[in-house]
Design a protein around this motif. Structure first.
Motif, PDB file in Angstrom:
ATOM      1  N   LYS A  49     -59.096  23.712  32.157  1.00  0.00           N
ATOM      2  CA  LYS A  49     -57.892  24.510  31.893  1.00  0.00           C
ATOM      3  C   LYS A  49     -58.002  25.898  32.509  1.00  0.00           C
ATOM      4  CE  LYS A  49     -55.935  22.211  27.914  1.00  0.00           C
ATOM      5  NZ  LYS A  49     -56.077  22.037  26.476  1.00  0.00           N
ATOM      6  N   LEU A  52     -57.343  25.596  36.136  1.00  0.00           N
ATOM      7  CA  LEU A  52     -55.937  25.354  36.479  1.00  0.00           C
ATOM      8  C   LEU A  52     -55.057  26.536  36.093  1.00  0.00           C
ATOM      9  CD1 LEU A  52     -55.686  21.668  35.270  1.00  0.00           C
ATOM     10  CD2 LEU A  52     -55.517  22.444  37.624  1.00  0.00           C
ATOM     11  N   GLY A  53     -55.678  27.567  35.535  1.00  0.00           N
ATOM     12  CA  GLY A  53     -54.891  28.726  35.138  1.00  0.00           C
ATOM     13  C   GLY A  53     -54.079  28.490  33.881  1.00  0.00           C
ATOM     14  N   LEU A  54     -54.424  27.442  33.120  1.00  0.00           N
ATOM     15  CA  LEU A  54     -53.679  27.159  31.881  1.00  0.00           C
ATOM     16  C   LEU A  54     -54.195  28.022  30.736  1.00  0.00           C
ATOM     17  CD1 LEU A  54     -53.431  23.258  32.004  1.00  0.00           C
ATOM     18  CD2 LEU A  54     -51.658  24.912  32.561  1.00  0.00           C
ATOM     19  N   TRP A  75     -50.350  25.519  43.997  1.00  0.00           N
ATOM     20  CA  TRP A  75     -50.774  24.510  43.026  1.00  0.00           C
ATOM     21  C   TRP A  75     -50.566  23.089  43.520  1.00  0.00           C
ATOM     22  CZ3 TRP A  75     -54.102  26.001  39.723  1.00  0.00           C
ATOM     23  CH2 TRP A  75     -54.077  27.303  39.218  1.00  0.00           C
ATOM     24  N   TYR A  80     -53.587  17.048  39.186  1.00  0.00           N
ATOM     25  CA  TYR A  80     -54.240  17.105  37.878  1.00  0.00           C
ATOM     26  C   TYR A  80     -53.748  15.952  37.015  1.00  0.00           C
ATOM     27  CZ  TYR A  80     -55.068  18.899  33.123  1.00  0.00           C
ATOM     28  OH  TYR A  80     -55.432  19.044  31.815  1.00  0.00           O
ATOM     29  N   SER A  82     -54.153  14.851  33.313  1.00  0.00           N
ATOM     30  CA  SER A  82     -54.707  15.388  32.071  1.00  0.00           C
ATOM     31  C   SER A  82     -55.108  14.269  31.132  1.00  0.00           C
ATOM     32  CB  SER A  82     -53.700  16.300  31.400  1.00  0.00           C
ATOM     33  OG  SER A  82     -52.640  15.537  30.892  1.00  0.00           O
ATOM     34  N   LYS A  84     -54.116  14.206  28.266  1.00  0.00           N
ATOM     35  CA  LYS A  84     -52.897  13.913  27.537  1.00  0.00           C
ATOM     36  C   LYS A  84     -52.096  12.818  28.219  1.00  0.00           C
ATOM     37  CE  LYS A  84     -49.870  17.038  26.434  1.00  0.00           C
ATOM     38  NZ  LYS A  84     -49.349  18.413  26.387  1.00  0.00           N
ATOM     39  N   PHE A  88     -49.410  10.337  26.135  1.00  0.00           N
ATOM     40  CA  PHE A  88     -48.049  10.868  26.276  1.00  0.00           C
ATOM     41  C   PHE A  88     -47.086  10.026  25.444  1.00  0.00           C
ATOM     42  CE2 PHE A  88     -45.666   7.871  28.976  1.00  0.00           C
ATOM     43  CZ  PHE A  88     -46.667   6.960  29.184  1.00  0.00           C
ATOM     44  N   MET A 102     -42.089  13.737  39.682  1.00  0.00           N
ATOM     45  CA  MET A 102     -42.387  15.015  39.038  1.00  0.00           C
ATOM     46  C   MET A 102     -43.492  15.770  39.769  1.00  0.00           C
ATOM     47  SD  MET A 102     -42.431  14.315  35.013  1.00  0.00           S
ATOM     48  CE  MET A 102     -41.647  12.858  34.414  1.00  0.00           C
ATOM     49  N   PHE A 105     -42.073  18.290  42.165  1.00  0.00           N
ATOM     50  CA  PHE A 105     -41.126  19.328  41.732  1.00  0.00           C
ATOM     51  C   PHE A 105     -41.613  20.743  42.039  1.00  0.00           C
ATOM     52  CE2 PHE A 105     -38.971  16.553  38.260  1.00  0.00           C
ATOM     53  CZ  PHE A 105     -38.457  15.761  39.261  1.00  0.00           C
ATOM     54  N   GLY A 106     -42.913  20.978  41.804  1.00  0.00           N
ATOM     55  CA  GLY A 106     -43.441  22.309  42.067  1.00  0.00           C
ATOM     56  C   GLY A 106     -43.313  22.670  43.531  1.00  0.00           C
ATOM     57  N   GLY A 109     -39.512  23.241  44.636  1.00  0.00           N
ATOM     58  CA  GLY A 109     -39.091  24.579  44.226  1.00  0.00           C
ATOM     59  C   GLY A 109     -37.755  24.597  43.520  1.00  0.00           C
ATOM     60  N   PHE A 151     -49.904   8.050  36.837  1.00  0.00           N
ATOM     61  CA  PHE A 151     -50.201   9.485  36.757  1.00  0.00           C
ATOM     62  C   PHE A 151     -51.044   9.948  37.952  1.00  0.00           C
ATOM     63  CE2 PHE A 151     -49.271   8.720  32.203  1.00  0.00           C
ATOM     64  CZ  PHE A 151     -48.161   9.534  32.160  1.00  0.00           C
ATOM     65  N   ARG A 154     -48.621  10.417  40.648  1.00  0.00           N
ATOM     66  CA  ARG A 154     -47.903  11.675  40.467  1.00  0.00           C
ATOM     67  C   ARG A 154     -48.742  12.843  40.987  1.00  0.00           C
ATOM     68  NH1 ARG A 154     -46.384  14.161  34.626  1.00  0.00           N
ATOM     69  NH2 ARG A 154     -48.647  14.089  34.447  1.00  0.00           N
TER      70      ARG A 154
END
Lengths: 252, 284
Positions: A49, A52-54, A75, A80, A82, A84, A88, A102, A105-106, A109, A151, A154
């Motif tokens: 974490k 990843l800057g979390l 990023w 990543y 996770s 989780k 999920f 997804m 998406f980053g 933008g 995942f 993704r």
């Protein structure tokens, strides 16, 4: 230094008063496959974490692709998956295609939409993990192993140079675990993606990884797989804090 | 029969507003339901009631205030409530659902105090509680229309971010999405849509229009976009048939719409069960 994808220098972290990580120094060379090994509660996920800057980093420094994590913006170069991801909301109404999108998406933008080229890349990522025939199925209808593949897709779709997987095989049935590791190996060897695999069980990945780091609050060992195999039981015991013969997962 | 139905202005207004909220409520509802926050709509509708009660109280004291549609003050309360819910959720990280009963009870508390201060209201308040066809005027139509335009544009623009945030907050953060801003924006939209839906379905039933069509849609849809479209289809069906039925049988539209939504839900669940059993028997 230049060939390090991740370099962690002197990182110390505590939750409130409780120290979780102490003076961690760790380099991940480009193209390597690192197993980050440690019992439950050893600070593995915390380290990820921070990376990843979390979580906010107060002591020490982390560099990603040579850039300080606090200033890092690219990023999409990091995929990543996770922990989780396998707990999920499996009733979530999203198709495999939607879940994999997804990951883009980053990169796309804000205020921009998915183009045809983006959709092609999503399809490619789905093919890479071998889920073609499930593209339009709801993610909840897939098996644990297939979900985990989705995942991974993704995480892959933004074409990352580094892929971080946090205990990805928890809740995946034994028969798909082998296939899953085979996929990771292919990503590392053929696609040249640097991999960091967080796990508490070294057994199944010994032949897969190139490097091992043992973490339990402090970094007890870091070296290539060969050195790890030559480590004797005494050293392993000092790492786990009590005599070790077989793996024991009863830590808090 | 339909021409007859539409010959009155007030019915036309109600039909327009109905069509718009039949679209908006399930649209936002999908995002709310998948995040397991279905009760947020209830909390916000009760705080909206406090705003409306406040507005009615003020207009009882100050005549000029009567010019203002009480829904506006309701909306202001609702937006404030949504901000407070977010703050409370941060405050109680491990008990995030606490924010909902807190805001809900404060909403009712305020409403009751305002109502008693005014020594009760006339039928106006009853309309706000349970919805009404007659109460919808053209200013409501314009207000709901502007909410429709703003919310639809915002959803289209921020679809990716909202979708990702609903599915996986960690991943959203890694993807560099400004989750706090998006979350705030979304809560404001929910507050607006609740205020907009209230005229027809009433405060006590607003949340059902947000959740019931989604509950039905989620059972049969493949994927997120399809869930949205089917939820809207169910929402519109319930609103249109509900208004029609309510008009001809002189029923409260809110209740009728809710019961029809529940009927759709029952049909969907039964159909799903039946189809599943049918497939099983075919395989056997």
């Amino acid at each position: 230094m230049e060939s390090s994808v991740v370099s962690i220098n002197n990182v110390t972290f505590s939750y409130q008063e409780r120290p979780v990580l102490e003076k961690i120094n760790l380099d991940v060379p480009e193209g390597s496959f690192l197993a980050l090994l440690g019992p439950n509660g050893s600070g593995k996920s915390t380290l990820i974490k921070l990376l990843l800057g979390l979580l906010p980093l107060h002591q020490g420094s982390i560099h990603l692709f040579g850039e300080n994590v606090k200033k890092f913006r690219a990023w999409h170069r990091i995929g990543y998956v996770s922990q989780k991801a396998n707990s999920f909301n499996s009733g979530f109404p999203a198709t495999v295609f939607e879940v994999v999108s997804m990951g883009l998406f980053g990169k796309i933008g804000m205020f921009r939409f998915m183009k045809k080229s983006h959709k092609q890349r999503v399809m490619q990522a789905i093919q890479t993990v071998g889920l073609d025939e499930y593209t339009n199925q709801n993610i909840g209808e897939l098996s644990g192993g297939q979900q985990q593949r989705a995942f991974i897709a993704r995480a892959l779709v933004s074409d990352p140079k580094l892929l971080i997987l946090d205990e990805p095989t928890v809740g995946v049935d034994a028969s798909s675990v082998d296939d899953f590791y085979e996929l990771l190996k292919r990503l590392n060897r053929e696609h040249g993606i640097t991999l960091v695999l967080v796990t508490h069980d070294m057994g199944p990945v010994t032949d897969l990884v190139t490097h091992v780091a043992c973490l339990n609050k402090r970094l007890h060992f870091h070296g290539d797989t060969h050195e790890y195999e030559n480590m004797d039981n005494r050293e392993l015991s000092s790492f786990y804090g009590h005599p070790v013969h077989a793996m024991d997962h009863q830590h808090d | 029969m339909i021409a007859d139905f539409l010959q009155y202005d007030f019915i036309r207004n109600a039909a327009f507003v109905g069509l718009m909220i039949g679209f908006l409520a399930p649209l936002l509802g999908v995002f709310i339901v998948v995040r397991r926050q279905a009760l947020i709509a209830d909390a916000l509708s009760h705080i909206t009631l406090a705003g409306i009660a406040a507005s009615l109280l003020i207009s009882k004291q100050i005549g000029a205030f009567k010019m203002l549609n009480p829904v506006y003050l309701g909306m202001a309360f609702s937006v404030t409530g949504s901000v407070l819910i977010e703050r409370l959720r941060k405050e109680y990280k491990h008990y995030q659902e606490l924010a909902i009963p807190i805001i809900l009870s404060v909403g009712i508390g305020l409403s009751v105090v305002f109502i008693s201060l005014a020594n009760g209201f006339n039928t106006d308040l009853f309309n706000y509680l349970f919805g009404s066809i007659i109460a919808v005027d053209s200013s409501d139509v314009w207000m709901v229309l502007s909410i429709l335009v703003v919310v639809t544009i915002a959803i289209v623009l921020f679809y990716k971010e909202l979708f990702l945030l609903s599915f996986d907050e960690d991943q959203a953060q890694v993807a560099g999405i400004r989750s706090r801003f998006i979350q705030f924006l979304f809560m404001v939209m929910v507050a607006l849509v609740i205020a907009a839906s209230m005229r027809i379905v009433g405060i006590l039933l607003v949340s059902s229009l947000i959740t019931l069509p989604v509950a039905a849609s989620i059972r049969i849809a493949k994927g997120f976009k399809q869930t949205i479209w089917i939820a809207i289809l169910f929402g519109e069906t319930a609103v249109i048939t509900g208004l029609f039925t309510a008009y001809y049988f002189d029923l409260a539209p809110g209740g009728t719409i809710v019961l029809l939504s529940a009927l759709i839900l029952i049909i969907v669940i039964t159909w799903k069960k039946y189809r599943y059993a049918f497939q099983r028997s075919k395989e056997a």
